[in-house]
Scaffold this active site. Structure first.
Site, PDB file in Angstrom:
ATOM      1  N   ASP A  95       0.869  -1.152  -0.032  1.00  0.00           N
ATOM      2  CA  ASP A  95      -0.015  -0.016  -0.012  1.00  0.00           C
ATOM      3  C   ASP A  95       0.878   1.220  -0.036  1.00  0.00           C
ATOM      4  O   ASP A  95       0.305   2.297   0.514  1.00  0.00           O
ATOM      5  CB  ASP A  95      -0.777  -0.084   1.264  1.00  0.00           C
ATOM      6  CG  ASP A  95      -0.191  -0.232   2.520  1.00  0.00           C
ATOM      7  OD1 ASP A  95       1.043  -0.160   2.462  1.00  0.00           O
ATOM      8  OD2 ASP A  95      -0.746  -0.694   3.496  1.00  0.00           O
ATOM      9  N   GLU A 117      -1.146  -8.874  -1.273  1.00  0.00           N
ATOM     10  CA  GLU A 117      -1.619  -8.454  -0.066  1.00  0.00           C
ATOM     11  C   GLU A 117      -2.826  -7.504  -0.277  1.00  0.00           C
ATOM     12  O   GLU A 117      -2.756  -6.222   0.066  1.00  0.00           O
ATOM     13  CB  GLU A 117      -0.581  -7.634   0.779  1.00  0.00           C
ATOM     14  CG  GLU A 117      -0.736  -7.406   2.434  1.00  0.00           C
ATOM     15  CD  GLU A 117       0.301  -6.877   3.057  1.00  0.00           C
ATOM     16  OE1 GLU A 117       0.488  -5.381   2.918  1.00  0.00           O
ATOM     17  OE2 GLU A 117       0.946  -7.242   3.665  1.00  0.00           O
ATOM     18  N   GLU A 131      -1.906   5.334   3.187  1.00  0.00           N
ATOM     19  CA  GLU A 131      -1.887   4.009   2.738  1.00  0.00           C
ATOM     20  C   GLU A 131      -3.185   3.480   2.584  1.00  0.00           C
ATOM     21  O   GLU A 131      -3.620   2.532   1.487  1.00  0.00           O
ATOM     22  CB  GLU A 131      -1.398   3.013   3.680  1.00  0.00           C
ATOM     23  CG  GLU A 131       0.251   3.086   3.691  1.00  0.00           C
ATOM     24  CD  GLU A 131       0.891   4.268   4.480  1.00  0.00           C
ATOM     25  OE1 GLU A 131      -0.353   5.016   5.401  1.00  0.00           O
ATOM     26  OE2 GLU A 131       1.890   4.703   4.736  1.00  0.00           O
ATOM     27  N   HIS A 211       6.753   4.419  12.641  1.00  0.00           N
ATOM     28  CA  HIS A 211       6.978   5.239  11.536  1.00  0.00           C
ATOM     29  C   HIS A 211       5.756   5.645  10.770  1.00  0.00           C
ATOM     30  O   HIS A 211       5.717   6.448   9.778  1.00  0.00           O
ATOM     31  CB  HIS A 211       7.809   4.544  10.351  1.00  0.00           C
ATOM     32  CG  HIS A 211       6.858   3.376   9.693  1.00  0.00           C
ATOM     33  ND1 HIS A 211       6.139   3.769   8.723  1.00  0.00           N
ATOM     34  CD2 HIS A 211       6.791   2.115   9.977  1.00  0.00           C
ATOM     35  CE1 HIS A 211       5.380   2.458   8.315  1.00  0.00           C
ATOM     36  NE2 HIS A 211       5.852   1.547   9.087  1.00  0.00           N
ATOM     37  N   ARG A 213       2.505   8.009   9.457  1.00  0.00           N
ATOM     38  CA  ARG A 213       2.700   9.233   9.406  1.00  0.00           C
ATOM     39  C   ARG A 213       1.552  10.156  10.094  1.00  0.00           C
ATOM     40  O   ARG A 213       1.746  11.087  10.610  1.00  0.00           O
ATOM     41  CB  ARG A 213       2.291   9.658   7.944  1.00  0.00           C
ATOM     42  CG  ARG A 213       3.509   9.665   6.998  1.00  0.00           C
ATOM     43  CD  ARG A 213       3.066   9.934   5.491  1.00  0.00           C
ATOM     44  NE  ARG A 213       4.209  10.493   4.607  1.00  0.00           N
ATOM     45  CZ  ARG A 213       5.127   9.719   4.243  1.00  0.00           C
ATOM     46  NH1 ARG A 213       5.485   8.466   4.613  1.00  0.00           N
ATOM     47  NH2 ARG A 213       5.825  10.466   3.538  1.00  0.00           N
ATOM     48  N   HIS A 244      13.505   4.441  12.690  1.00  0.00           N
ATOM     49  CA  HIS A 244      13.317   4.575  11.047  1.00  0.00           C
ATOM     50  C   HIS A 244      14.029   5.842  10.867  1.00  0.00           C
ATOM     51  O   HIS A 244      14.136   6.750  11.488  1.00  0.00           O
ATOM     52  CB  HIS A 244      11.657   4.616  11.087  1.00  0.00           C
ATOM     53  CG  HIS A 244      11.318   4.651   9.431  1.00  0.00           C
ATOM     54  ND1 HIS A 244      11.452   5.504   8.625  1.00  0.00           N
ATOM     55  CD2 HIS A 244      10.718   3.503   9.086  1.00  0.00           C
ATOM     56  CE1 HIS A 244      10.799   5.206   7.605  1.00  0.00           C
ATOM     57  NE2 HIS A 244      10.289   4.099   7.823  1.00  0.00           N
TER      58      HIS A 244
END
Ligand code: UD1
Ligand code: UDP
Length: 375
Positions: A95, A117, A131, A211, A213, A244
């Site tokens: 994604d 997926e 995503e 990580h 957003r 990350h």
């Protein structure tokens, strides 16, 4: 059949590596690998572990890249690549921005897309952001939907996707984990950047990754303050955090957890896949907002507290080995403290099971593709 597999980030590389290795061994497929380089260092770490050399590297990553900036450069570069490579099928996984851009560029070339997926949904376009939108849009463009579980298939059916194009395969992350686990367990774990004494002293380890957003800003501040409080409350527990490379993550983590005062908090660089799995395997509790880690941890029998409010991976939550705690300071502190001090609470969550696959997802995807004749 001539297939181009296109990907750009660490999790896509991990989840596609077993498929690439299997397709390259199979005379029925000509498998070309194109990386966008949406990630650079974290992608290269995975390619190295699995011994994969891309046929094309679009090398797109820019420090602090924006979504629109990456999207526009990725569509143009993938368009160029497809015009030259002319595959009969494009495969993408997951994604990310690379996934949506590859699917769109392939659609413009009238090349069918297989989505590995497929069908993960929270039903909320803000979580995970961006995503969830990438998933929904990629579904609309794809010709093959390789759904990891029955619930992801049901999500697709609810969106009126043609059932004949949906195939429940399991998640290829378990294929990757099984490939790597044996290698990771064969030697004593050496974790780059972590002094050997941290794992040698027998102290419990809490592993942290993050990580997302939608957690940038207040969410990450709260997560880091919770880890700092836990480290003070449990001085005999080691908190290991491979940070990350996104600058929006590194800033709050460095500011809040970087002080020497937290002597049992260890901030290290992102780990190559084998030492990371070894560290998961050695952990008592995992705190994460990662999708892949949520899928791998149940196979290793590790309790996971997910620092998000929603999940598109309900299977392990239903089974009781994964719990959503959001980014609320008190909730993270309370739930982690409980797992560190209450043996029964820990045992209840630490059950080894594989809700996301049996390590044969790649076999199933290839079986579907073998029966397909491009028009
Ligand atoms: C991306 C994906 C996310 C996925 C995550 C896995 C999108 C919108 N986001 O998020 O879905 O879960 O990867 O980790 O597709 N950087 C480096 N080196 C690297 C990787 C990143 O320096 O190897 C830094 C760069 O400054 C880069 C920034 O991180 O600009 C952001 O990278 P990007 O791929 O845009 O977003 P991620 O947060 O990594
Ligand atoms: N991972 C890794 N090194 C690390 C952290 C994670 O190899 O330091 C692996 C992890 O085992 C999982 C994948 O990276 O397979 C998850 O990547 P990430 O959390 O970046 O992305 P997401 O899965 O959330 O999209």
């Amino acid at each position: 059949m001539k297939v181009s597999i296109i990907f750009g980030t660490r999790p896509e590389a991990i989840k596609l590596a077993p498929l690439i290795l299997a397709m390259r061994r199979d005379a029925g497929f000509t498998c070309r690998v194109c990386v966008t380089g949406q990630h650079r260092q974290m992608l290269d770490q995975v390619l190295e572990v699995f011994g994969i050399t891309p046929d094309a590297d679009l090398n797109l990553m820019k420090p602090g890249q924006t979504l629109a900036g990456l999207t526009s450069s990725a569509i143009a570069a993938i368009d160029h690549y497809l015009a030259a490579d002319k595959p009969e099928l494009v495969l993408v996984q997951g994604d990310t921005t690379t996934v949506l851009c590859s699917a769109l560029a392939a659609f413009y070339h009238r090349i069918p897309v297989g989505h590995v997926e497929a069908g993960l949904r929270t039903g909320d376009l803000e979580h995970p952001w961006p995503e969830e939108a990438n998933r929904v849009l990629t579904t609309r463009l794809a010709a093959f939907h390789f759904a990891p579980t029955d619930s992801s298939r049901d999500n697709l059916l609810r969106e009126k996707v043609d059932p004949a194009t949906i195939h429940v395969t399991g998640n290829t992350v378990i294929d990757a984990l099984f490939l790597a686990l044996e290698r990771a367990r064969a030697t004593r774990p050496v974790i780059p950047g972590l002094p050997a004494r941290v794992l040698d002293n027998g102290h419990p380890v809490v592993l942290i990754t993050g990580h997302r957003r939608e957690n940038f800003g207040d969410g990450f501040d709260s997560i880091c303050r919770a880890v700092a409080t836990l480290a003070q409350r449990f001085p005999a527990v080691e908190f290991v955090y491979p940070v990350h490379l996104n600058p929006n993550v590194r800033e709050p983590v460095g500011r809040i957890l970087g002080e020497a005062a937290h002597r049992n908090v260890h901030l290290i660089e992102p780990l190559p896949y084998l030492p990371f799995i070894a560290l998961m395997d050695r952990s008592r509790v995992i705190l994460t907002d990662s999708g892949g880690v949520q899928e791998e941890a149940p196979s290793l029998g590790k309790p996971v507290l997910v620092m998000r409010d929603t999940t598109e991976r309900p299977e392990a939550v239903t089974a009781g080995t994964v719990r959503l705690v959001g980014t609320d300071f008190k909730r993270i502190v309370d739930e982690t403290s409980r797992l560190l001090s209450d043996e029964t609470a820990h045992t209840t969550m630490a059950r080894s099971h594989n809700p996301y696959g049996d390590g044969k997802a790649v076999e199933r995807i290839m079986a579907v593709l073998r029966t397909w004749r491009p028009s």
